[in-house]
Design an enzyme around this catalytic site. Structure first.
Site: not given
Ligand SMILES: Cc1ncc(COP(=O)(O)O)c(C=O)c1O
Length: 337
Positions: A5, A103, A132, A186, A229, A276, A278
């Site tokens: 993602k 969540r 999670h 994951r 700045y 800044c 850029d």
């Molecule tokens: C549902 C879920 N699983 C796994 C991950 C992966 O987390 P990490 O990058 O800490 O391995 C994320 C990351 O935000 C997540 O939202």
């Protein structure tokens, strides 16, 4: 499951996804339907799980692109079921259980009941069940352990139902808690060679990403000159200052102003004055004279020195996930293997 993602944590969605598949990923994790569609449009056929909730009107596209959807509430089912009927297929569903993260997800008592309904529905495929963990640092270990026990107890009530993928672990859990591995882990940070905790620094991880730029100008300034700045940095000696065309619009966080350094000619050189949009300014007084075109390493290795994602997170007072996922779209990405 390689988590790709947010533009594969800034690394570039399609090339990173292809690399993870080549490296053995069984599945890819995205947050948005659009990210899943982009993977399919690039010809990727590996299972893709959409990890954030989508809207009912997105169900058709999810099913049409053979994307799996994680759901944390029964109200998500009718749209997926209807879309599956229209496409004459089964919608792939992962059930999310809230074991304490607070969540997304069903309560552990509710999940087995809904799981049974999904398994019995001919238009749905009960592909996974997940939780999670609210892990941010090693101190969260006790809570993480409790969450995994709660998840295991929930799974034990699903014995008469077959679910191919039971998953819970992010990168930190993958490293530190083998009992959280179940059928699938994951991994986001680990995929990109970024240590998820300080303790994980002992693993021999190779960061996938470097950020390099070139000096566009070198200027000589007198003592007393303030830079950039707000004039937050005042020169205390005659100084040579190198300018680089990169800034917070590229993800080089402004909160690092007067805190970070970069590598030039194999030596750390401080970034001085406010960062800044850029441009950043670098004090190169203490290294041999450099000129336009000289390589600047903002993240990565040069000579004996290294700048890591956790270093940048510390300077910016943020987490490693933010450092890479906020890398700007206009940074050209070059893939070397
Ligand atoms: C549902 C879920 N699983 C796994 C991950 C992966 O987390 P990490 O990058 O800490 O391995 C994320 C990351 O935000 C997540 O939202």
């Amino acid at each position: 499951m390689a988590i790709v993602k947010a533009n594969a944590y800034g690394h570039g969605l399609i090339p990173a996804a292809k690399a993870t598949i080549k490296g053995g990923a069984s599945a890819l994790g995205v947050a948005l339907l659009q990210e899943g569609v982009a993977l399919r449009s690039a010809g990727i056929t590996t299972p893709v799980v959409v990890l954030a909730p989508t809207l009912p009107e997105q169900a058709d596209s999810l099913v049409a692109h053979n994307l799996s959807q994680i759901i944390g509430h029964p109200t998500a089912i009718p749209a997926l079921e209807a879309a599956a009927k229209r496409h004459n297929t089964r919608a792939r569903i992962h059930l999310k259980v809230d074991t304490g993260m607070g969540r997304l997800g069903l309560l552990p008592d509710e999940a087995p009941v809904l799981g049974k309904k999904i398994a019995e529905n001919p238009h749905l495929f009960f592909e996974g069940i997940a939780t999670h963990v609210a892990w941010e640092c090693a101190e969260d270990m006790d809570k993480a352990t409790h969450q995994i026990k709660t998840f295991a107890a929930c799974l034990s009530k699903l014995t008469d139902i077959s679910v191919p993928w039971r998953h819970a672990a992010n990168s930190a859990m993958t490293v530190h808690m083998p009992e959280s591995h179940f059928d699938l882990v994951r991994v986001g940070l680990l995929t990109y060679g970024i240590p998820p905790t300080q303790g994980a620094g002992a693993l021999s991880l190779s960061p996938a990403l470097s950020i390099k730029a070139r000096i566009v100008q070198v200027r000589n300034f007198s003592t007393g000159q303030t830079l950039s700045y707000g004039g937050t940095y005042t020169l205390t000696r005659p100084s040579r200052i190198a300018l680089v065309s990169l800034g917070y619009a590229d993800g080089y966080n402004r909160r690092m102003s007067n805190k970070s350094h970069v590598l030039i000619c194999g030596k750390p050189c401080p970034v001085v004055g406010a960062i800044c949009m850029d441009v950043i300014m670098i004090d190169v007084t203490d290294i041999p004279p450099v000129s336009t075109g000289e390589e600047v390493v903002l993240l990565g290795q040069q000579g004996d020195y290294k700048i890591t994602v956790p270093d940048i997170a510390q300077w910016a007072n943020c987490i490693s996930h933010e450092v890479v996922s906020l890398l700007g779209a206009r940074l050209p990405r070059h893939y070397v293997s």
